[in-house]
Write an enzyme that holds these catalytic residues in place. Structure first.
Site, PDB file in Angstrom:
ATOM      1  N   ASN A  63      23.296  35.971  33.572  1.00 22.79           N
ATOM      2  CA  ASN A  63      24.501  35.466  34.216  1.00 22.79           C
ATOM      3  C   ASN A  63      25.375  34.895  33.107  1.00 22.79           C
ATOM      4  O   ASN A  63      25.076  33.837  32.554  1.00 22.79           O
ATOM      5  CB  ASN A  63      24.149  34.390  35.246  1.00 22.79           C
ATOM      6  CG  ASN A  63      25.374  33.854  35.967  1.00 22.79           C
ATOM      7  OD1 ASN A  63      26.513  34.125  35.582  1.00 22.79           O
ATOM      8  ND2 ASN A  63      25.152  33.084  37.018  1.00 22.79           N
ATOM      9  N   ASN A  90      31.556  42.843  27.877  1.00 22.22           N
ATOM     10  CA  ASN A  90      32.255  43.665  28.861  1.00 22.22           C
ATOM     11  C   ASN A  90      32.214  43.084  30.274  1.00 22.22           C
ATOM     12  O   ASN A  90      33.066  43.411  31.092  1.00 22.22           O
ATOM     13  CB  ASN A  90      31.634  45.070  28.871  1.00 22.22           C
ATOM     14  CG  ASN A  90      32.096  45.892  30.046  1.00 22.22           C
ATOM     15  OD1 ASN A  90      33.248  46.304  30.122  1.00 22.22           O
ATOM     16  ND2 ASN A  90      31.200  46.143  30.991  1.00 22.22           N
ATOM     17  N   SER A 142      42.218  43.174  28.502  1.00 20.97           N
ATOM     18  CA  SER A 142      42.984  44.002  29.432  1.00 20.97           C
ATOM     19  C   SER A 142      44.453  43.910  29.055  1.00 20.97           C
ATOM     20  O   SER A 142      44.905  42.882  28.530  1.00 20.97           O
ATOM     21  CB  SER A 142      42.795  43.505  30.874  1.00 20.97           C
ATOM     22  OG  SER A 142      43.728  44.122  31.751  1.00 20.97           O
ATOM     23  N   TYR A 155      43.038  36.489  36.516  1.00 21.82           N
ATOM     24  CA  TYR A 155      42.554  37.575  35.649  1.00 21.82           C
ATOM     25  C   TYR A 155      43.390  37.646  34.363  1.00 21.82           C
ATOM     26  O   TYR A 155      42.843  37.777  33.265  1.00 21.82           O
ATOM     27  CB  TYR A 155      42.635  38.896  36.406  1.00 21.82           C
ATOM     28  CG  TYR A 155      42.039  40.076  35.681  1.00 21.82           C
ATOM     29  CD1 TYR A 155      40.662  40.228  35.574  1.00 21.82           C
ATOM     30  CD2 TYR A 155      42.862  41.057  35.121  1.00 21.82           C
ATOM     31  CE1 TYR A 155      40.108  41.322  34.922  1.00 21.82           C
ATOM     32  CE2 TYR A 155      42.319  42.149  34.462  1.00 21.82           C
ATOM     33  CZ  TYR A 155      40.945  42.282  34.366  1.00 21.82           C
ATOM     34  OH  TYR A 155      40.404  43.359  33.708  1.00 21.82           O
ATOM     35  N   ALA A 156      44.707  37.539  34.497  1.00 17.46           N
ATOM     36  CA  ALA A 156      45.585  37.584  33.330  1.00 17.46           C
ATOM     37  C   ALA A 156      45.280  36.440  32.376  1.00 17.46           C
ATOM     38  O   ALA A 156      45.208  36.633  31.153  1.00 17.46           O
ATOM     39  CB  ALA A 156      47.050  37.529  33.779  1.00 17.46           C
ATOM     40  N   ALA A 157      45.097  35.255  32.921  1.00 20.92           N
ATOM     41  CA  ALA A 157      44.794  34.090  32.082  1.00 20.92           C
ATOM     42  C   ALA A 157      43.457  34.262  31.372  1.00 20.92           C
ATOM     43  O   ALA A 157      43.312  33.933  30.190  1.00 20.92           O
ATOM     44  CB  ALA A 157      44.783  32.821  32.938  1.00 20.92           C
ATOM     45  N   SER A 158      42.478  34.804  32.090  1.00 16.32           N
ATOM     46  CA  SER A 158      41.152  34.983  31.481  1.00 16.32           C
ATOM     47  C   SER A 158      41.204  35.994  30.340  1.00 16.32           C
ATOM     48  O   SER A 158      40.602  35.788  29.281  1.00 16.32           O
ATOM     49  CB  SER A 158      40.132  35.427  32.538  1.00 16.32           C
ATOM     50  OG  SER A 158      40.336  36.767  32.958  1.00 16.32           O
ATOM     51  N   ILE A 188      41.971  52.031  34.226  1.00 12.85           N
ATOM     52  CA  ILE A 188      40.782  52.842  33.999  1.00 12.85           C
ATOM     53  C   ILE A 188      40.073  53.060  35.324  1.00 12.85           C
ATOM     54  O   ILE A 188      39.863  52.113  36.081  1.00 12.85           O
ATOM     55  CB  ILE A 188      39.817  52.155  33.002  1.00 12.85           C
ATOM     56  CG1 ILE A 188      40.559  51.750  31.726  1.00 12.85           C
ATOM     57  CG2 ILE A 188      38.634  53.066  32.701  1.00 12.85           C
ATOM     58  CD1 ILE A 188      41.176  52.892  30.955  1.00 12.85           C
TER      59      ILE A 188
END
Length: 247
Positions: A63, A90, A142, A155-158, A188
């Site tokens: 994890n 990944n 990304s 997601y963008a911040a991460s 993708i």
């Protein structure tokens, strides 16, 4: 002789998609694989495919949001293989919705797995690489971390964080001959993106100059290059794999 002969690669999120394609690409080049995912059983298919290529593969439950879990898993990998030459961070998730509707839990989950997980895995594995005085780290970011996207602020911040982390780690570890780079995939085709509506897919396709979606193998090819000796003088870089969406 393959370019990865004698090397051991640890890949997180190795059960499917980019993670599985990367594991197979590295194995085809001669690497042995430590395959990690949330549940050991998830990577059984990848493990079997690596072994079909004639390479050693072992599966480990990990994890990436839990530091203790990572410490245990990385220690198991080191005991099993004796070294770790390549780390591919990944593992990642999405919890998409508009910012005003986003729960604190969805924000935390995405940041913890995508960004904190990359940090924790890099910290744990780099200790081994520092002793070896060699290593290659490739983080999966990304293009959303470069350009942002409505409905994906977590997601963008991460992923933006992963990019900044990569650049910082590259500077910190260079003296020990450890390189760190990132790939920033565009659209993708994976099970994660299959969940998107057809309208969103068509909108994204219209913005891709090459007029096709990418495959996990497209990304794996770039990861393998960055992990290999041909990229020996490449560190701290972000390579977009997006069909020309971001230039």
């Amino acid at each position: 002789m393959g370019q990865f002969d004698g090397k051991v690669a640890l890949v997180t999120g190795a059960a499917r998609g980019i993670g599985q394609a990367t594991a197979l690409k590295l194995a085809a080049g001669g690497a042995d694989l430590a395959l990690c995912d949330l549940q050991k059983e998830w990577v059984a298919e990848t493990e079997a495919k690596v072994k079909e290529l004639g390479r050693r593969a072992e599966s480990f439950a990990m994890n990436v949001a839990e530091s203790g879990d990572i410490t245990r898993a990385v220690a198991e990998v080191e005991k099993a293989f004796g070294r770790i030459d390549i780390l591919v961070n990944n593992a990642g998730i999405t919890k998409d919705t508009l910012m005003m509707r986003m729960s604190e839990e969805d924000w935390d989950n995405v940041i913890n797995i995508n960004l904190k997980g990359t940090f924790l895995c890099t910290k744990a594995v780099s200790r081994i690489m520092m002793k070896q005085r060699s290593g290659a780290i490739v983080n999966v970011a990304s293009i959303i971390g470069l350009i942002g996207n409505a409905g994906q602020c977590n997601y963008a911040a991460s992923k933006a964080g992963v990019i900044a982390l990569t650049k910082s780690v590259a500077k910190e570890l260079a003296a020990r001959n450890i390189r760190a780079n990132a790939v920033a995939p565009g659209f993708i085709q994976t099970k994660m993106t299959d969940a998107l509506t057809e309208d969103i897919k068509q909108q994204m396709l219209a913005n891709i100059p090459l007029k096709r979606f990418g495959s996990p193998e497209d990304v794996a090819n770039v990861i393998a290059f960055l992990a290999g000796d041909e990229a020996a003088y490449v560190s701290g870089q972000v390579v977009t794999v997006c069909g020309g969406m971001v230039t």
